[in-house]
Design a protein around this motif. Sequence first.
Motif, mmCIF file in Angstrom:
data_model
loop_
_atom_site.group_PDB
_atom_site.id
_atom_site.type_symbol
_atom_site.label_atom_id
_atom_site.label_comp_id
_atom_site.label_asym_id
_atom_site.label_seq_id
_atom_site.Cartn_x
_atom_site.Cartn_y
_atom_site.Cartn_z
ATOM 1 N N THR A 1 0.831 -1.209 0.000
ATOM 2 C CA THR A 1 0.000 0.000 0.000
ATOM 3 C C THR A 1 0.865 1.258 0.000
ATOM 4 O OG1 THR A 1 -1.770 -1.160 1.143
ATOM 5 C CG2 THR A 1 -1.757 1.238 1.328
ATOM 6 N N ALA A 2 1.904 1.254 0.827
ATOM 7 C CA ALA A 2 2.813 2.407 0.872
ATOM 8 C C ALA A 2 3.480 2.628 -0.480
ATOM 9 C CB ALA A 2 3.859 2.200 1.965
ATOM 10 N N ALA A 3 3.844 1.532 -1.150
ATOM 11 C CA ALA A 3 4.468 1.633 -2.473
ATOM 12 C C ALA A 3 3.503 2.203 -3.502
ATOM 13 C CB ALA A 3 4.963 0.261 -2.928
ATOM 14 N N GLU A 4 2.278 1.703 -3.522
ATOM 15 C CA GLU A 4 1.297 2.179 -4.498
ATOM 16 C C GLU A 4 0.899 3.630 -4.239
ATOM 17 O OE1 GLU A 4 -0.099 0.888 -7.317
ATOM 18 O OE2 GLU A 4 1.327 -0.763 -7.191
ATOM 19 N N HIS A 5 0.917 4.037 -2.955
ATOM 20 C CA HIS A 5 0.575 5.427 -2.640
ATOM 21 C C HIS A 5 1.718 6.372 -3.000
ATOM 22 C CE1 HIS A 5 -0.338 8.822 0.312
ATOM 23 N NE2 HIS A 5 -1.344 8.801 -0.536
ATOM 24 N N TYR B 1 -4.106 10.098 -4.172
ATOM 25 C CA TYR B 1 -5.360 9.839 -3.452
ATOM 26 C C TYR B 1 -5.096 9.875 -1.949
ATOM 27 C CZ TYR B 1 -7.573 8.238 -7.790
ATOM 28 O OH TYR B 1 -8.093 8.155 -9.056
ATOM 29 N N ASP B 2 -5.948 10.574 -1.211
ATOM 30 C CA ASP B 2 -5.776 10.663 0.240
ATOM 31 C C ASP B 2 -6.358 9.478 0.983
ATOM 32 O OD1 ASP B 2 -4.365 13.002 0.173
ATOM 33 O OD2 ASP B 2 -6.078 14.296 0.590
ATOM 34 N N ASN B 3 -7.283 8.758 0.333
ATOM 35 C CA ASN B 3 -7.957 7.633 0.990
ATOM 36 C C ASN B 3 -8.054 6.482 0.011
ATOM 37 O OD1 ASN B 3 -8.915 9.054 3.601
ATOM 38 N ND2 ASN B 3 -9.561 10.427 1.950
ATOM 39 N N ALA B 4 -7.377 5.382 0.326
ATOM 40 C CA ALA B 4 -7.275 4.277 -0.624
ATOM 41 C C ALA B 4 -7.202 2.949 0.108
ATOM 42 C CB ALA B 4 -6.035 4.449 -1.505
ATOM 43 N N LEU B 5 -7.648 1.904 -0.592
ATOM 44 C CA LEU B 5 -7.424 0.524 -0.179
ATOM 45 C C LEU B 5 -6.556 -0.115 -1.249
ATOM 46 C CD1 LEU B 5 -8.129 -2.160 1.423
ATOM 47 C CD2 LEU B 5 -10.029 -2.403 -0.186
ATOM 48 N N CYS B 6 -5.470 -0.747 -0.844
ATOM 49 C CA CYS B 6 -4.624 -1.477 -1.793
ATOM 50 C C CYS B 6 -4.614 -2.943 -1.382
ATOM 51 C CB CYS B 6 -3.211 -0.910 -1.813
ATOM 52 S SG CYS B 6 -3.141 0.818 -2.328
ATOM 53 N N MET B 7 -4.730 -3.830 -2.371
ATOM 54 C CA MET B 7 -4.881 -5.255 -2.099
ATOM 55 C C MET B 7 -3.875 -6.065 -2.885
ATOM 56 S SD MET B 7 -8.972 -5.516 -2.675
ATOM 57 C CE MET B 7 -9.015 -7.194 -2.072
ATOM 58 N N LEU C 1 -17.201 1.966 5.240
ATOM 59 C CA LEU C 1 -16.701 2.193 6.595
ATOM 60 C C LEU C 1 -15.802 3.420 6.680
ATOM 61 C CD1 LEU C 1 -16.976 0.648 9.327
ATOM 62 C CD2 LEU C 1 -14.783 -0.424 8.782
ATOM 63 N N VAL C 2 -14.865 3.569 5.741
ATOM 64 C CA VAL C 2 -13.850 4.629 5.882
ATOM 65 C C VAL C 2 -13.754 5.565 4.676
ATOM 66 C CG1 VAL C 2 -12.441 3.377 7.554
ATOM 67 C CG2 VAL C 2 -11.984 3.069 5.121
ATOM 68 N N GLU C 3 -14.691 5.471 3.722
ATOM 69 C CA GLU C 3 -14.749 6.396 2.589
ATOM 70 C C GLU C 3 -13.467 6.440 1.763
ATOM 71 O OE1 GLU C 3 -17.072 10.003 2.556
ATOM 72 O OE2 GLU C 3 -17.377 9.824 4.703
ATOM 73 N N ILE C 4 -13.030 5.289 1.286
ATOM 74 C CA ILE C 4 -11.902 5.274 0.352
ATOM 75 C C ILE C 4 -12.373 5.753 -1.014
ATOM 76 C CG2 ILE C 4 -10.550 3.478 1.494
ATOM 77 C CD1 ILE C 4 -11.785 1.503 -0.618
ATOM 78 N N GLY D 1 -3.853 -6.738 2.324
ATOM 79 C CA GLY D 1 -4.151 -5.372 1.930
ATOM 80 C C GLY D 1 -3.693 -4.368 2.952
ATOM 81 N N GLY D 2 -3.942 -3.111 2.640
ATOM 82 C CA GLY D 2 -3.592 -2.011 3.534
ATOM 83 C C GLY D 2 -4.396 -0.783 3.154
ATOM 84 N N LEU D 3 -4.405 0.183 4.059
ATOM 85 C CA LEU D 3 -5.200 1.392 3.885
ATOM 86 C C LEU D 3 -4.332 2.637 3.846
ATOM 87 C CD1 LEU D 3 -7.938 0.591 6.544
ATOM 88 C CD2 LEU D 3 -8.369 0.808 4.080
ATOM 89 N N VAL D 4 -4.764 3.614 3.058
ATOM 90 C CA VAL D 4 -4.271 4.990 3.152
ATOM 91 C C VAL D 4 -5.453 5.817 3.639
ATOM 92 C CG1 VAL D 4 -3.406 7.000 1.888
ATOM 93 C CG2 VAL D 4 -2.621 4.700 1.266
ATOM 94 N N LEU D 5 -5.289 6.504 4.759
ATOM 95 C CA LEU D 5 -6.347 7.348 5.297
ATOM 96 C C LEU D 5 -5.774 8.727 5.599
ATOM 97 C CD1 LEU D 5 -8.063 4.854 7.797
ATOM 98 C CD2 LEU D 5 -8.764 5.396 5.457
ATOM 99 N N GLY D 6 -6.461 9.762 5.152
ATOM 100 C CA GLY D 6 -5.992 11.119 5.418
ATOM 101 C C GLY D 6 -4.626 11.403 4.833
ATOM 102 N N GLY D 7 -4.306 10.732 3.718
ATOM 103 C CA GLY D 7 -3.048 11.012 3.023
ATOM 104 C C GLY D 7 -1.857 10.207 3.484
ATOM 105 N N LYS D 8 -2.034 9.325 4.484
ATOM 106 C CA LYS D 8 -0.902 8.533 4.989
ATOM 107 C C LYS D 8 -1.291 7.061 5.098
ATOM 108 C CE LYS D 8 1.032 12.172 7.959
ATOM 109 N NZ LYS D 8 1.298 12.554 9.362
ATOM 110 N N PRO D 9 -0.348 6.146 4.802
ATOM 111 C CA PRO D 9 -0.624 4.736 5.071
ATOM 112 C C PRO D 9 -1.007 4.541 6.541
ATOM 113 C CG PRO D 9 1.345 4.944 3.735
ATOM 114 C CD PRO D 9 0.967 6.345 4.160
ATOM 115 N N HIS D 10 -2.066 3.781 6.763
ATOM 116 C CA HIS D 10 -2.591 3.551 8.112
ATOM 117 C C HIS D 10 -2.320 2.100 8.489
ATOM 118 C CE1 HIS D 10 -5.263 3.898 11.583
ATOM 119 N NE2 HIS D 10 -5.808 2.752 11.207
ATOM 120 N N ALA D 11 -1.257 1.877 9.247
ATOM 121 C CA ALA D 11 -0.848 0.511 9.584
ATOM 122 C C ALA D 11 -1.612 -0.058 10.767
ATOM 123 C CB ALA D 11 0.650 0.484 9.878
#
Length: 320
Positions: free
Chosen positions: A119-123, A131-137, A247-250, A145-155
Amino acid sequence: MHNSLVAALDIGGTKIAGALVDGNGAILHRAQCPTPAHDDGETVMRAVESILAELTASPLWVRATALGIGSAGPVDASAGTVSPVNVPGWRGFPLVDRVSHAVGRHLPVTLVGDGVAMTAAEHWQGAARGYDNALCMVVSTGVGGGLVLGGKPHAGPSGNAGHIGHISVDLDGDLCPCGGRGCVERIASGPNIARRALENGWRPGPGGDTSAAAVAEAARAGDPVATASYERAAQALAAGIAATATLVEIEIAVVGGGVAGAGEVLFGPLRRALRDYAALSFVQRLTVAPAVTGTDAGLVGAAAAATLGQGEAAVPAGRA
């Protein structure tokens, strides 16, 4: 320092890779070896140490200011330990301490799960850039998978947030090896796509290839059983993606891994199924895109995670 580098480790059940990565995400030096996944924990660690030895022997090593590790999970970032499902010799293994000791100087070390690394790589460099809000799988042997929320990877607190493969999308579905029931991974992973096709009567060609890639080839050629197996996988992925978006508006879901290599055989029914599941107004504009960072995603993402983690590291960077 403008010309500083980040060291990265990508640890999976098949291979252990290491790299020195610059501030643009370019890999300047790399090393790789097979993972002795069925050996004891110390044997696996010796393989990691051999990769670190190759990195530290490079003349570029003196420019390294941090080290990032992306590992198959589960991981526990707060404890610095890993327990990869596919490396049974490592259970609660103190990887961060051992790596810190092996490099011999006080580099801050950041540990994340492999889904968070991708996810960090794709962001940073890929399809989720901007994109500030993303799901990468990653849809492969498993589904991570992993999340980007508010512009940062959310671990998340332990480094495992965004593990979409173990959202249940079938309440009465098959038991999953994780202990849950009807998980996305149990329906959408490569081995499960192939298993379902075989159970429903699909037969491989003369070479006997029963992989998900062979099922995708049959689906492209019009085989209805192969097509149905991919459509079921796409439906499971769509349900998991839609639940996450609700849930988190990606804004975007990026799908990588070997199964994504099926192309439109997967992405066509995935986009159609999303229209059924992502029905609320605020998730209807959700974009789905294939990942672009490829096999280097783990290394580039581990470097990105280390760069982000430097501000939170307990051990300050030392001088060469």
